[in-house]
Design an enzyme around this catalytic site. Structure first.
Site, PDB file in Angstrom:
ATOM      1  N   TRP A  32       0.835  -1.208   0.000  1.00 54.21           N
ATOM      2  CA  TRP A  32       0.000   0.000   0.000  1.00 54.21           C
ATOM      3  C   TRP A  32       0.869   1.257   0.000  1.00 54.21           C
ATOM      4  O   TRP A  32       0.590   2.236  -0.681  1.00 54.21           O
ATOM      5  CB  TRP A  32      -0.952  -0.046   1.183  1.00 54.21           C
ATOM      6  CG  TRP A  32      -2.021   1.024   1.276  1.00 54.21           C
ATOM      7  CD1 TRP A  32      -2.473   1.588   2.429  1.00 54.21           C
ATOM      8  CD2 TRP A  32      -2.802   1.619   0.216  1.00 54.21           C
ATOM      9  NE1 TRP A  32      -3.474   2.497   2.148  1.00 54.21           N
ATOM     10  CE2 TRP A  32      -3.687   2.535   0.784  1.00 54.21           C
ATOM     11  CE3 TRP A  32      -2.812   1.468  -1.165  1.00 54.21           C
ATOM     12  CZ2 TRP A  32      -4.589   3.299   0.040  1.00 54.21           C
ATOM     13  CZ3 TRP A  32      -3.699   2.233  -1.925  1.00 54.21           C
ATOM     14  CH2 TRP A  32      -4.574   3.135  -1.317  1.00 54.21           C
ATOM     15  N   GLY A  33       1.946   1.224   0.778  1.00 50.92           N
ATOM     16  CA  GLY A  33       2.862   2.367   0.836  1.00 50.92           C
ATOM     17  C   GLY A  33       3.388   2.708  -0.554  1.00 50.92           C
ATOM     18  O   GLY A  33       3.466   3.884  -0.939  1.00 50.92           O
ATOM     19  N   LYS A  54     -12.907  -4.490   9.632  1.00 52.86           N
ATOM     20  CA  LYS A  54     -13.301  -5.249   8.426  1.00 52.86           C
ATOM     21  C   LYS A  54     -12.349  -6.421   8.170  1.00 52.86           C
ATOM     22  O   LYS A  54     -12.728  -7.408   7.551  1.00 52.86           O
ATOM     23  CB  LYS A  54     -13.438  -4.316   7.228  1.00 52.86           C
ATOM     24  CG  LYS A  54     -12.181  -3.504   6.903  1.00 52.86           C
ATOM     25  CD  LYS A  54     -11.396  -4.063   5.775  1.00 52.86           C
ATOM     26  CE  LYS A  54      -9.978  -3.552   5.763  1.00 52.86           C
ATOM     27  NZ  LYS A  54      -9.228  -3.832   4.568  1.00 52.86           N
TER      28      LYS A  54
HETATM   29  N1  LIG Z   1      -2.090  -3.561   0.789  1.00 54.56           N
HETATM   30  C1  LIG Z   1      -3.287  -3.037   0.716  1.00 54.56           C
HETATM   31  O1  LIG Z   1      -4.037  -3.309  -0.233  1.00 54.56           O
HETATM   32  C2  LIG Z   1      -3.725  -2.087   1.772  1.00 54.56           C
HETATM   33  C3  LIG Z   1      -4.794  -1.258   1.478  1.00 54.56           C
HETATM   34  C4  LIG Z   1      -5.219  -0.370   2.448  1.00 54.56           C
HETATM   35  C5  LIG Z   1      -4.562  -0.328   3.677  1.00 54.56           C
HETATM   36  N2  LIG Z   1      -3.511  -1.145   3.932  1.00 54.56           N
HETATM   37  C6  LIG Z   1      -2.859  -1.018   5.250  1.00 54.56           C
HETATM   38  O2  LIG Z   1      -1.615  -0.341   5.075  1.00 54.56           O
HETATM   39  C7  LIG Z   1      -0.714  -0.744   6.105  1.00 54.56           C
HETATM   40  C8  LIG Z   1       0.614  -1.124   5.469  1.00 54.56           C
HETATM   41  O3  LIG Z   1       0.404  -2.206   4.615  1.00 54.56           O
HETATM   42  P1  LIG Z   1       1.252  -2.486   3.311  1.00 54.56           P
HETATM   43  O4  LIG Z   1       0.373  -3.284   2.414  1.00 54.56           O
HETATM   44  O5  LIG Z   1       1.843  -1.235   2.762  1.00 54.56           O
HETATM   45  O6  LIG Z   1       2.488  -3.340   3.910  1.00 54.56           O
HETATM   46  P2  LIG Z   1       2.921  -4.837   3.500  1.00 54.56           P
HETATM   47  O7  LIG Z   1       2.260  -5.816   4.391  1.00 54.56           O
HETATM   48  O8  LIG Z   1       2.836  -5.009   2.024  1.00 54.56           O
HETATM   49  O9  LIG Z   1       4.488  -4.843   3.758  1.00 54.56           O
HETATM   50  C9  LIG Z   1       5.120  -5.012   4.958  1.00 54.56           C
HETATM   51  C10 LIG Z   1       6.018  -3.794   5.177  1.00 54.56           C
HETATM   52  O10 LIG Z   1       6.594  -3.887   6.470  1.00 54.56           O
HETATM   53  C11 LIG Z   1       7.991  -3.627   6.384  1.00 54.56           C
HETATM   54  N3  LIG Z   1       8.641  -4.306   7.485  1.00 54.56           N
HETATM   55  C12 LIG Z   1       8.919  -5.631   7.609  1.00 54.56           C
HETATM   56  N4  LIG Z   1       9.539  -5.846   8.788  1.00 54.56           N
HETATM   57  C13 LIG Z   1       9.637  -4.640   9.417  1.00 54.56           C
HETATM   58  C14 LIG Z   1      10.146  -4.202  10.662  1.00 54.56           C
HETATM   59  N5  LIG Z   1      10.696  -5.052  11.516  1.00 54.56           N
HETATM   60  N6  LIG Z   1      10.049  -2.894  10.970  1.00 54.56           N
HETATM   61  C15 LIG Z   1       9.470  -2.007  10.115  1.00 54.56           C
HETATM   62  N7  LIG Z   1       8.966  -2.363   8.923  1.00 54.56           N
HETATM   63  C16 LIG Z   1       9.048  -3.657   8.581  1.00 54.56           C
HETATM   64  C17 LIG Z   1       8.364  -4.133   5.011  1.00 54.56           C
HETATM   65  O11 LIG Z   1       9.550  -3.545   4.584  1.00 54.56           O
HETATM   66  C18 LIG Z   1       7.172  -3.687   4.192  1.00 54.56           C
HETATM   67  O12 LIG Z   1       7.341  -2.354   3.805  1.00 54.56           O
HETATM   68  C19 LIG Z   1      -1.394  -1.877   6.867  1.00 54.56           C
HETATM   69  O13 LIG Z   1      -1.963  -1.360   8.030  1.00 54.56           O
HETATM   70  C20 LIG Z   1      -2.504  -2.325   5.923  1.00 54.56           C
HETATM   71  O14 LIG Z   1      -3.610  -2.863   6.615  1.00 54.56           O
HETATM   72  C21 LIG Z   1      -3.076  -2.003   3.008  1.00 54.56           C
END
Ligand SMILES: NC(=O)c1ccc[n+]([C@@H]2O[C@H](COP(=O)([O-])OP(=O)(O)OC[C@H]3O[C@@H](n4cnc5c(N)ncnc54)[C@H](O)[C@@H]3O)[C@@H](O)[C@H]2O)c1
Length: 356
Positions: free
Chosen positions: A15-16, A206
């Site tokens: 998502w980031g 959700k």
């Molecule tokens: N992916 C989606 O479709 C989506 C959509 C809306 C909201 N979100 C929310 O966004 C948030 C981030 O999700 P995402 O999908 O970007 O992440 P992700 O689950 O795809 O990735 C995990 C991230 O955590 C990092 N990471 C791993 N170990 C770590 C550590 N020890 N310390 C710090 N960082 C570490 C990784 O480098 C990576 O950037 C979550 O709360 C998720 O619920 C996700």
């Protein structure tokens, strides 16, 4: 002229990276923002190269969002403090289990006038038994205003620029329009509302319902069953918000952060997918997370545990049978085959007559 606002994205997962595409695009074209956007990247080595190096040279996050270019004005930085120190807008988008450590590291190191926007879906346990909203944790640690963005936004589809909507819960009108400008595109439409806590509560809860949808898929139930789970899940979400967040407004559940995100997650999200595999393979959730998600993190089972911790203390588990069953199944206290039995006598199944 007012100084251009500097933006930092704290997080670079699925998502980031998708939001970096949008924010990079808008920061480059809109005068009110500094075109250089920093992105904190948790450093990893991929095929012998640093992930930050790959993002800065090839403009692609090949691990978490392969196949999509991130604009070249988004600069990946492996040092959290370095990436955030000058930012006027901090976008938090890390899995919720990491946020406290990151806030500790940032404490006293950011601009005191900065404003936060949390995209993080999940809760944390509060001392004394309740649950803490992630935006409240960030606000307490960093002493800044924190707004939230939640919606039916699977990262891959947003990155593909397929039309969708999102909801920003914002504490002030002024920042509401600045954040809308930063995030909105023709294919990513933003509604700003002021019911901030409910927007965030929707985003976290959700994921529990999505686990239930995944169990039902794994057990071979059909679309009618899925719809029943979505509806009962929605009723529990509303009841939870209205019980624990007294100012919660029903209308918020009609926004993208509410019913729309719930439907998307129960059909397409990672929590549904892993929960289906959990039933079909009999493997544990942790192993499946590693096997299926390639480093992405699962939120539903942890959120179910945090919510259950609070419901148990308040003696309210029976009033939330779906949330409770999902927790018990993820925790190994209930066989997934018994999931539907747990919601068969849901308190929502009553005779309802209006008083008219
Ligand atoms: N992916 C989606 O479709 C989506 C959509 C809306 C909201 N979100 C929310 O966004 C948030 C981030 O999700 P995402 O999908 O970007 O992440 P992700 O689950 O795809 O990735 C995990 C991230 O955590 C990092 N990471 C791993 N170990 C770590 C550590 N020890 N310390 C710090 N960082 C570490 C990784 O480098 C990576 O950037 C979550 O709360 C998720 O619920 C996700």
């Amino acid at each position: 002229m007012a100084e251009k606002k500097k933006v930092c994205i704290v997080g670079s997962g699925n998502w980031g990276s998708a939001i970096a595409k949008i924010v990079g695009y808008n920061a480059a074209r809109l005068d009110i923002f500094d075109s250089r956007v920093t992105m904190y990247v948790y450093e990893e080595i991929i095929n012998g190269r640093k992930l930050t190096e790959i993002i800065n040279e090839d403009h692609e996050n090949i691990k978490y969002l392969p196949g999509h270019k991130i604009p070249s004005n988004v600069v990946a930085i492996p040092d959290l403090v370095e990436s955030s120190k000058d930012a006027d807008i901090l976008i938090f988008v890390v899995p919720h289990q990491f946020i406290k450590n990151q806030c500790e590291a940032l404490c006293g190191k950011i601009k005191p006038t900065a404003v936060g926007l949390s995209l993080i879906k999940g809760f944390d346990r509060a001392e004394g038994g309740g649950i803490d909203l992630i935006s409240h944790i960030i606000q307490r640690y960093l002493n800044i205003e924190v707004n939230v963005l939640m919606g039916a936004n699977l990262a891959g589809e947003v990155a593909d620029e397929k039309f969708c909507e999102t909801t920003i819960g914002c504490r002030s009108k002024e920042w509401g329009s600045i954040l809308k400008n930063l995030i909105e595109t023709d294919n990513f439409k933003v509604v700003v509302i002021d019911d901030v806590d409910t927007v965030e509560v929707c985003g976290a809860l959700k994921n529990i319902v999505a686990c239930g949808a995944g169990f039902a898929d794994g057990l071979g139930y059909g679309d009618n069953t899925k719809s029943a789970i979505i509806r009962l899940g929605l009723m529990e979400m509303i009841k939870f918000a209205q019980t624990f967040y007294k100012s919660s407004q029903l209308g918020t559940f009609y926004e993208s952060c509410g019913v729309a995100d719930l439907i998307t997650t129960c059909y397409g999200g990672r929590n549904r997918k892993v929960s289906e595999a959990f039933v079909k393979t009999g493997k544990c959730i942790e192993d499946l997370e590693k096997e299926i998600l390639n480093g992405q993190k699962l939120q539903g089972p942890i959120t179910a545990e945090e919510v259950n911790h609070m419901l148990k203390i308040k003696n309210m588990e029976n009033e939330f049978p779906l949330f409770t069953a999902v927790y018990k199944i993820c925790h190994g206290d209930l066989k997934p085959q018994l999931f539907i039995d747990e919601i068969r006598n849901h308190p929502e199944h009553i005779v309802k007559f209006s008083n008219l």
